[in-house]
Design a protein around this motif. Structure first.
Motif, PDB file in Angstrom:
ATOM      1  N   GLN A 102      24.613  17.490 -35.660  1.00 44.29           N
ATOM      2  CA  GLN A 102      25.724  16.542 -35.782  1.00 44.29           C
ATOM      3  C   GLN A 102      26.104  16.046 -34.395  1.00 44.29           C
ATOM      4  O   GLN A 102      26.266  16.855 -33.471  1.00 44.29           O
TER       5      GLN A 102
ATOM      6  N   GLN B 107      33.931  14.614 -32.686  1.00 39.82           N
ATOM      7  CA  GLN B 107      32.848  15.055 -33.573  1.00 39.82           C
ATOM      8  C   GLN B 107      33.371  15.003 -35.000  1.00 39.82           C
ATOM      9  O   GLN B 107      34.445  15.513 -35.294  1.00 39.82           O
TER      10      GLN B 107
ATOM     11  N   PHE C  49      32.444  13.338 -39.382  1.00 37.90           N
ATOM     12  CA  PHE C  49      31.643  12.512 -40.290  1.00 37.90           C
ATOM     13  C   PHE C  49      31.733  11.027 -39.973  1.00 37.90           C
ATOM     14  O   PHE C  49      30.864  10.247 -40.379  1.00 37.90           O
TER      15      PHE C  49
ATOM     16  N   LYS D   5      26.832  12.473 -40.510  1.00 35.87           N
ATOM     17  CA  LYS D   5      26.700  13.828 -41.012  1.00 35.87           C
ATOM     18  C   LYS D   5      25.558  14.535 -40.273  1.00 35.87           C
ATOM     19  O   LYS D   5      24.724  13.895 -39.651  1.00 35.87           O
ATOM     20  N   PRO D   6      25.523  15.832 -40.355  1.00 31.45           N
ATOM     21  CA  PRO D   6      24.407  16.555 -39.725  1.00 31.45           C
ATOM     22  C   PRO D   6      23.069  16.102 -40.305  1.00 31.45           C
ATOM     23  O   PRO D   6      22.937  15.945 -41.525  1.00 31.45           O
TER      24      PRO D   6
ATOM     25  N   THR E 108      17.277  13.051 -36.218  1.00 37.61           N
ATOM     26  CA  THR E 108      18.071  13.042 -34.988  1.00 37.61           C
ATOM     27  C   THR E 108      17.293  12.370 -33.858  1.00 37.61           C
ATOM     28  O   THR E 108      17.844  11.546 -33.102  1.00 37.61           O
TER      29      THR E 108
ATOM     30  N   ALA F 206      29.867  22.003 -40.909  1.00 36.74           N
ATOM     31  CA  ALA F 206      30.064  20.768 -40.147  1.00 36.74           C
ATOM     32  C   ALA F 206      31.530  20.439 -39.978  1.00 36.74           C
ATOM     33  O   ALA F 206      32.366  20.794 -40.795  1.00 36.74           O
TER      34      ALA F 206
END
Length: 884
Positions: free
Chosen positions: A544, A753, A755, A759-760, A766, A883
């Protein structure tokens, strides 16, 4: 035994003694011979005056008869003989009492007696010869009787000294041989002399053997007396004796001293007076019974009649009956049982009590529970059983050592006993597990009150050896007979309730419910699946983004562990991370996360960092710095790009090891972030010395901060000011709307940090995002914050398509709720959720992500009317990756 001793003595006499030795005429090295000779001579000296009297009578009668007979020559010769006999005997009697004679050795004394006996024998025989010349038959017979009587007395007196007796007879026979004119008479005299010699030797042997036995008996008696005295003085035993009336006739001095009296003061008192007379004491009554019935008894335990000391004796005795069948009293012995009883009491205590805390142990608590359940009258009993487990106790042992852990357990035991008091019994099962049995207490409100008091008491800080130690406790409760009619059933169900309490975040108590069996089975399967997933690569990381508020560029990612179960689907970290901690897998998972995250981050742009969560259990490991160094070396990642996120839980057991661990990590060059600030055991004291580079503000302060009237913004502003004064960065977690971004930026936070920035995502996505956006962070989400939401963490029942699921409500507002615990559910799916006991509302799924989804209620509710669960002392929320 006596016969054997007599046979041995006789054999020794036969082997060691010759004729001359037995007769005492030569010196002997055998002490028994010397002693025997001395004894014989002493006896002879005592009777020698009788010999003089007999000689005087014999000689006097003979001289008188000779004078009447008119034999002048015979009278003069006999007078000379008589005078010599009496003079020699008188002088010898006087010599026997002299010191010179007594100093002579026994064999020399015997030789002197031998010479005297020869002279006396010859002289009396010659005197008898003169008496035989008397013409009158009556006179001659009177002389023979008088002289014969004197000879008999001399023989009787000389009998102890067989050599002298034999010499006396021999000299008389020899004298007869010279004066007798008949061969038959001489032969008879010689035969009698031979018989006398044999008898003398035989008697000497018997006397010596008798003396040997007597001396050996005396030696044994002395030895036995010495041993008994030694036993009485140094052993635990003593002896006693009573007369026929039961009064003490003898008592050991040792026992008298123990009572505080002298033996003389005790003698004459009844034996039962030495023990305490108590109607409840069966031993004392048994002693009186045996003494009154005159029967033997053995090892009767009795308490001594000593006022200031508790002492116990074991007494044995038997009646004494004489040869005529008369009862003479009792003799017996006793031993001191005090130390043995104390040892037995200590053994019993150790068998029933925990040696460390002094509480009842597992066996004794099982006995207590059995007694609380069963009623001898058959009445129903309702006991309650608490099973307790200390939270974070293992980290105390790991960081501060087992001695501190032992001290902590003792303090825990003391607090438990203070809280429970007389209401029940507290015991330790082992390790950090405790049990409380509350007989006849089934009221759930009262039980909840006690459980909360226990948790609150045990959660207070402890000061041990200069270190502040803080732990918690989880409690499982089962109530009989509703939750089990037997001890086994209650223990099993209380254990399931404890399992549920730990699963719900620890620091809480839970009552047993029937559905906990299913939850326990499910947890066991999850444990096995988690072990398999770790071994077979079933875990993966999601990342994230962390965005700078200055230029909205991505400056790093937080690595979050994920588990996609092959049949269950995605499993929430809040579900499997506590399991990993309980079964000892958390350090293996943490090391795997660290190595994987470093390896992935090595391929990112050089300015992008990676953040990895470190659990308190990992932090307590002295090898943590080594693990981190190995991960950096293997991935070739710059230490400055690795950020370790540490929760406030590491300060619960703050000490020298905690400071050393921080120094080791900072020595590697990595960055340290304080995670979830403000939600745990916050203390400004550790901020001034812990070398943190960043403070992460928990999402509970961020969400709703932009709503008018919410006080969270003031809290965020204060945290930011504190961080800036300590030269620390700040990251606001959980941002979901644009107005929250603007507020966070205006309050001075350096990073965001949530949403709102994504999201992660898996590692591949990534990397693609970093390449596509070139570090720019796009936003997605609502522009403004939603209605105020009440934060909570409680179980609820969700019905989807007629199937019921157990979920957790994370927050709730008038129009909806945030739910987690079920895999992806399609948007616009109608559901029913039981938000409180007996109240179910209809709702629609508005969004879904992994195991989280948002609900919109069909009708608005009043959140204040929703019954909240009891507040927990700690909610495990983000360890290893839930998260923001």
């Amino acid at each position: 035994m006596r016969a054997a001793l007599r046979q041995d003595s006789d054999a020794d006499v036969r082997r060691a003694a010759s004729w001359w030795t037995l007769l005492g005429l030569v010196s002997s090295d055998n002490p028994f011979n010397v002693e025997a000779q001395a004894s014989r001579i002493a006896r002879l000296a005592s009777v020698w005056p009788m010999v003089i009297i007999a000689e005087f009578l014999g000689c006097g009668v003979t001289l008188m008869m000779l004078f009447q007979n008119g034999d002048t020559g015979g009278f003069l010769a006999a007078g000379l003989l008589a005078g010599g006999i009496l003079l020699v005997s008188l002088l010898f009697w006087l010599a026997l009492g002299s010191r010179v004679f007594k100093q002579l050795r026994p064999h020399l004394q015997t030789r002197i007696f031998l010479a005297l006996a020869i002279a006396l024998g010859a002289a009396l025989t010659m005197m008898g010869g003169h008496g035989a010349t008397i013409e009158s038959q009556a006179g001659m017979l009177l002389c023979i009787v008088a002289l014969g009587g004197a000879c008999v007395v001399i023989v009787a007196a000389l009998a102890p000294v067989q050599a002298a007796m034999l010499a006396f007879a021999t000299s008389g026979v020899v004298a007869l041989l010279f004066t007798a004119d008949s061969l038959a008479f001489s032969s008879m005299a010689l035969t009698l002399l031979l018989c006398l010699a044999l008898v003398s030797v035989k008697l000497a042997r018997w006397d010596l053997a008798a003396m040997v036995r007597q001396l050996e008996g005396e030696a044994q008696s002395v030895r036995a007396s010495r041993l008994l005295a030694e036993f009485e003085e140094n052993g635990t035993g003593w002896f006693w004796e009573t007369d026929r009336h039961g009064n003490i006739a003898y008592i050991s001095a040792k026992l008298a001293k123990a009572i505080g009296k002298t033996p003389e003061a005790i003698v004459g008192h009844p034996l039962p007076d030495l023990v305490q007379t108590d109607d409840a004491d069966k031993g004392e009554r048994t002693l009186g019974f045996h003494m009154s019935t005159r029967t033997a008894f053995s090892e009767i335990p009795l308490r001594a009649a000593i006022a200031d000391e508790e002492r116990w004796w074991s007494i044995s005795g038997r009646p004494v009956i004489d040869d005529y069948g008369h009862f003479r009293g009792f003799v017996g012995s006793g031993t001191d049982l005090t130390e043995m009883r104390r040892s037995e009491a200590e053994v019993t205590r150790l068998a029933r009590n925990d040696p460390l805390t002094g509480l009842a142990n597992r066996v004794e608590m099982r006995r207590t529970l059995d007694q609380a359940i069963s009623d001898p009258l058959g009445k129903e009993r309702r006991p309650a059983l608490f099973l307790l487990d200390l939270d974070r106790f293992k980290s105390v042992n790991d960081t501060l050592g087992h001695p501190v852990g032992d001290q902590l357990l003792k303090l825990v035991a003391q607090r438990l006993e203070r809280v429970v008091g007389a209401q029940g019994r507290v015991g330790r099962l082992g390790g950090d597990e405790f049990k409380v049995v509350l007989p006849d207490l089934s009221n759930r409100e009262k039980l909840s009150e006690i459980a909360r008091a226990i948790i609150a008491s045990l959660s207070q800080p402890y000061m041990i050896n200069g270190s502040t130690v803080t732990i918690g406790a989880s409690v499982g409760v089962a109530v009989g007979p509703f939750d089990g009619a037997t001890s086994d059933a209650l223990i099993r169900n209380a254990d399931l309730a404890l399992y549920a309490a730990k699963a719900d975040g620890r620091g809480v108590h839970r009552f047993y419910e029937a559905k906990m069996h299913e939850n326990a089975d499910e947890r066991r399967m999850l444990e096995a699946d988690l072990r398999r997933a770790l071994a077979e690569g079933g875990l993966h990381l999601a990342y994230q983004p962390v965005v700078s508020t200055a230029d909205t560029r991505i400056v790093g990612f937080e690595a979050l562990v994920r588990w996609n179960h092959p049949t269950r689907g995605p499993v929430s970290p809040s579900t499997f991370i506590p399991i990993a901690e309980d079964i000892g897998l958390i350090e293996q998972i943490g090391e795997w996360v660290l190595r994987t995250a470093c390896h992935e981050a090595a391929g990112w742009p050089r300015k992008v960092r990676v953040a990895v969560n470190v659990s308190p259990i990992q932090f307590a490991n002295p090898q943590l710095a080594t693990v981190v160094a190995n991960a950096l070396a293997a991935s070739q990642l710059d230490p400055e790009r690795l950020e370790l996120e540490i929760t406030e839980g590491v300060f619960l057991n703050e000490g020298v090891d905690t400071d050393a661990r921080f120094d080791q990590l900072k020595g590697l060059g990595v960055r340290l972030a304080l995670d979830d600030f403000g939600t745990g055991y916050s203390s400004l004291g550790y901020l001034k010395k812990a070398p943190f580079d960043k403070i992460k503000i928990d999402q509970s302060f961020v969400r709703g901060a932009a709503v008018k009237g919410n006080r969270n913004s003031a809290i965020i502003k204060a945290i930011v000011a504190l961080a800036e004064s300590l030269n620390m960065e700040t990251t606001a977690e959980g941002a979901e709307t644009h107005d929250e971004i603007e507020l966070i930026r205006s309050l001075g936070c350096s990073h965001i940090q949530g949403f709102i920035y994504g999201k992660p995502q898996p590692a591949a996505e990534t990397r693609e995002r970093l390449l596509a956006e070139e570090g720019e962070a796009g936003t997605e989400g609502f522009k403004t914050s939603r209605a105020p939401r009440a934060m909570m963490l409680r179980l609820a029942s969700l019905t989807v398509d007629g199937k019921s699921h157990t979920v957790r409500i994370r927050n709730i507002s008038a129009g909806g709720a945030l739910i987690e615990g079920v895999g992806d559910i399609a948007e616009d799916t109608p559901v029913n959720i039981e938000i409180s006991e007996g109240r179910t509302v209809a709702a629609v799924v508005r969004w879904s992500a992994e195991d989280r989804f948002g609900l919109k209620f069909n009708e608005e509710i009043n959140p204040a009317q929703v019954t909240a669960q009891p507040q927990r002392s700690q909610i495990r929320r983000r360890a290893f990756g839930q998260a923001a």
